[in-house]
Motif scaffolding. Structure first.
Motif, mmCIF file in Angstrom:
data_model
loop_
_atom_site.group_PDB
_atom_site.id
_atom_site.type_symbol
_atom_site.label_atom_id
_atom_site.label_comp_id
_atom_site.label_asym_id
_atom_site.label_seq_id
_atom_site.Cartn_x
_atom_site.Cartn_y
_atom_site.Cartn_z
ATOM 1 N N PHE A 88 -84.370 39.107 36.201
ATOM 2 C CA PHE A 88 -84.944 38.525 34.983
ATOM 3 C C PHE A 88 -84.450 37.089 34.854
ATOM 4 O O PHE A 88 -83.256 36.842 34.714
ATOM 5 C CB PHE A 88 -84.506 39.344 33.767
ATOM 6 C CG PHE A 88 -85.313 39.087 32.528
ATOM 7 C CD1 PHE A 88 -86.474 39.795 32.277
ATOM 8 C CD2 PHE A 88 -84.907 38.136 31.603
ATOM 9 C CE1 PHE A 88 -87.221 39.566 31.131
ATOM 10 C CE2 PHE A 88 -85.643 37.899 30.451
ATOM 11 C CZ PHE A 88 -86.802 38.628 30.215
ATOM 12 N N PRO A 89 -85.350 36.111 34.892
ATOM 13 C CA PRO A 89 -84.914 34.710 34.923
ATOM 14 C C PRO A 89 -84.502 34.181 33.550
ATOM 15 O O PRO A 89 -85.003 34.612 32.512
ATOM 16 C CB PRO A 89 -86.153 33.972 35.436
ATOM 17 C CG PRO A 89 -87.297 34.834 35.018
ATOM 18 C CD PRO A 89 -86.807 36.251 35.066
ATOM 19 N N ASP A 90 -83.602 33.191 33.573
ATOM 20 C CA ASP A 90 -83.119 32.586 32.334
ATOM 21 C C ASP A 90 -84.249 31.946 31.539
ATOM 22 O O ASP A 90 -84.231 31.950 30.303
ATOM 23 C CB ASP A 90 -82.035 31.544 32.642
ATOM 24 C CG ASP A 90 -80.748 32.173 33.166
ATOM 25 O OD1 ASP A 90 -80.561 33.393 32.959
ATOM 26 O OD2 ASP A 90 -79.940 31.444 33.778
ATOM 27 N N LEU A 95 -87.868 31.719 26.665
ATOM 28 C CA LEU A 95 -89.205 31.872 26.107
ATOM 29 C C LEU A 95 -89.222 32.976 25.052
ATOM 30 O O LEU A 95 -89.829 32.835 23.995
ATOM 31 C CB LEU A 95 -90.208 32.182 27.222
ATOM 32 C CG LEU A 95 -91.671 32.316 26.801
ATOM 33 C CD1 LEU A 95 -92.192 31.006 26.226
ATOM 34 C CD2 LEU A 95 -92.533 32.749 27.989
ATOM 35 N N GLY A 96 -88.544 34.080 25.345
ATOM 36 C CA GLY A 96 -88.467 35.171 24.383
ATOM 37 C C GLY A 96 -87.786 34.751 23.094
ATOM 38 O O GLY A 96 -88.210 35.127 21.989
ATOM 39 N N ARG A 97 -86.730 33.958 23.211
ATOM 40 C CA ARG A 97 -86.037 33.485 22.012
ATOM 41 C C ARG A 97 -86.925 32.571 21.184
ATOM 42 O O ARG A 97 -86.945 32.659 19.941
ATOM 43 C CB ARG A 97 -84.745 32.773 22.425
ATOM 44 C CG ARG A 97 -83.679 33.744 22.917
ATOM 45 C CD ARG A 97 -82.448 33.035 23.412
ATOM 46 N NE ARG A 97 -81.387 34.011 23.688
ATOM 47 C CZ ARG A 97 -80.286 33.757 24.388
ATOM 48 N NH1 ARG A 97 -80.090 32.535 24.886
ATOM 49 N NH2 ARG A 97 -79.394 34.713 24.586
ATOM 50 N N ASP A 116 -83.927 41.468 28.502
ATOM 51 C CA ASP A 116 -83.449 41.612 29.877
ATOM 52 C C ASP A 116 -84.436 42.339 30.773
ATOM 53 O O ASP A 116 -84.147 42.632 31.930
ATOM 54 C CB ASP A 116 -82.079 42.298 29.909
ATOM 55 C CG ASP A 116 -82.096 43.713 29.344
ATOM 56 O OD1 ASP A 116 -83.115 44.110 28.733
ATOM 57 O OD2 ASP A 116 -81.082 44.421 29.485
ATOM 58 N N THR A 117 -85.621 42.643 30.247
ATOM 59 C CA THR A 117 -86.656 43.239 31.084
ATOM 60 C C THR A 117 -88.023 42.793 30.587
ATOM 61 O O THR A 117 -88.189 42.465 29.408
ATOM 62 C CB THR A 117 -86.582 44.779 31.085
ATOM 63 O OG1 THR A 117 -87.445 45.296 32.098
ATOM 64 C CG2 THR A 117 -86.982 45.372 29.753
ATOM 65 N N ASP A 220 -74.842 46.146 32.680
ATOM 66 C CA ASP A 220 -75.110 45.476 33.956
ATOM 67 C C ASP A 220 -76.338 44.598 33.863
ATOM 68 O O ASP A 220 -77.362 44.856 34.511
ATOM 69 C CB ASP A 220 -75.265 46.499 35.074
ATOM 70 C CG ASP A 220 -75.517 45.845 36.441
ATOM 71 O OD1 ASP A 220 -76.215 46.432 37.250
ATOM 72 O OD2 ASP A 220 -75.019 44.720 36.634
ATOM 73 N N PRO A 221 -76.296 43.530 33.019
ATOM 74 C CA PRO A 221 -77.474 42.667 32.888
ATOM 75 C C PRO A 221 -77.806 41.992 34.196
ATOM 76 O O PRO A 221 -76.934 41.736 35.024
ATOM 77 C CB PRO A 221 -77.050 41.653 31.818
ATOM 78 C CG PRO A 221 -75.577 41.660 31.866
ATOM 79 C CD PRO A 221 -75.168 43.058 32.234
ATOM 80 N N PRO A 222 -79.096 41.680 34.425
ATOM 81 C CA PRO A 222 -79.508 41.048 35.673
ATOM 82 C C PRO A 222 -78.867 39.668 35.855
ATOM 83 O O PRO A 222 -78.518 38.990 34.904
ATOM 84 C CB PRO A 222 -81.030 40.908 35.516
ATOM 85 C CG PRO A 222 -81.383 41.843 34.423
ATOM 86 C CD PRO A 222 -80.198 41.932 33.528
ATOM 87 N N THR A 223 -78.704 39.268 37.090
ATOM 88 C CA THR A 223 -78.221 37.935 37.398
ATOM 89 C C THR A 223 -79.234 37.235 38.280
ATOM 90 O O THR A 223 -80.030 37.871 38.967
ATOM 91 C CB THR A 223 -76.868 37.979 38.121
ATOM 92 O OG1 THR A 223 -77.013 38.744 39.329
ATOM 93 C CG2 THR A 223 -75.816 38.620 37.258
ATOM 94 N N GLY A 224 -79.200 35.899 38.255
ATOM 95 C CA GLY A 224 -80.083 35.137 39.126
ATOM 96 C C GLY A 224 -81.478 35.016 38.551
ATOM 97 O O GLY A 224 -81.780 35.495 37.469
ATOM 98 N N ALA A 225 -82.326 34.379 39.296
ATOM 99 C CA ALA A 225 -83.712 34.189 38.868
ATOM 100 C C ALA A 225 -84.573 34.031 40.096
ATOM 101 O O ALA A 225 -84.099 33.644 41.169
ATOM 102 C CB ALA A 225 -83.831 32.954 37.973
ATOM 103 N N ARG A 226 -85.835 34.356 39.913
ATOM 104 C CA ARG A 226 -86.777 34.186 41.018
ATOM 105 C C ARG A 226 -87.845 33.209 40.642
ATOM 106 O O ARG A 226 -88.343 33.259 39.541
ATOM 107 C CB ARG A 226 -87.412 35.533 41.359
ATOM 108 C CG ARG A 226 -88.271 35.464 42.611
ATOM 109 C CD ARG A 226 -88.711 36.829 43.030
ATOM 110 N NE ARG A 226 -89.444 36.701 44.273
ATOM 111 C CZ ARG A 226 -90.592 37.317 44.526
ATOM 112 N NH1 ARG A 226 -91.135 38.079 43.633
ATOM 113 N NH2 ARG A 226 -91.190 37.176 45.681
#
Length: 226
Positions: A88-90, A95-97, A116-117, A220-226
């Protein structure tokens, strides 16, 4: 269907449920279409979700951050190919916020929101979504829904059952719909899509993309972005 020449004002369908028409710019829609195409190619591809009783959903779905299947989230798509879901990208958190802050006209509510999803659903002209609750999450944070492409009828109901009372609202390309608070667990669905109503300038030639951002409340939140 509402005429594109008429303004579509902000609308609160129920306490906590807000529709903001034309919230996404055309360029933001293009960027989301490009991102959805990347996610749809894997590591877990776009697919029709199989339901526990054997039925198959008419929409096609790809997940980001956590893999969803009915009644459960996981890091790997064990019901598809066993691969880890795309992170899940930063920029999608941001955008969600912004979406929550805009819907509730409350910057603090936006700042507190950390999705986070995302479930990315693609509807062709025949796809539907039955009335259901989003209740597989352990968090009661709002759900952020973004629409791109063909317009649809979005049916927003009550928290007790799939029947009336409910309200039908048209969601068009670029629209934002947020539901949280007392409306967080309202039943909702898509009884029909209007083929040919989308703007090809979004990069989506046909069909409807719907991104729903959620906070799972899982560890265990996601890390990184694609």
């Amino acid at each position: 269907m509402a005429s594109a020449l008429l303004p579509r004002p902000r609308r609160q369908l129920a306490p906590g449920a807000v529709h903001l028409p034309d919230w996404l710019t055309l360029e933001q829609q293009r960027e989301l279409v490009r991102a959805c195409r990347r996610w749809a190619t894997g590591p877990v591809p776009l697919r029709h979700t199989r339901l526990p009783r054997g039925g198959v959903m008419s929409v096609r779905t790809v997940c980001v951050g956590w893999h969803w299947r009915p009644y459960a989230y996981s890091r790997t798509a064990d019901d598809v190919n066993g691969q880890p879901v795309a992170p899940f990208p930063d920029w999608l958190v941001a955008l969600g916020r912004r979406a929550v802050a805009a819907a509730y006209q409350d910057q603090a509510a936006g700042d507190a929101y950390t999705p986070d999803t995302a479930l990315v659903n693609f509807y062709d002209g025949d796809a539907r979504m039955g009335m259901h609750q989003d209740k597989d999450e352990r968090s009661a944070a709002p759900v952020v829904s973004l629409s791109i492409g063909d317009s649809c009828v979005f049916r927003f109901g009550n928290t007790e059952n799939r029947g009336r009372p409910y309200t039908d609202v048209e969601l068009a390309s670029g629209d934002l719909f947020v539901f949280g608070g007392p409306a967080r667990f309202a039943y909702h669905g898509v009884p029909r899509v209007h083929p040919g109503t989308g703007d090809p300038a979004t990069g989506l030639a046909a069909g409807r993309l719907n991104l729903t951002l959620r906070a799972t409340g899982l560890s265990d939140p996601p890390t990184g972005a694609r």
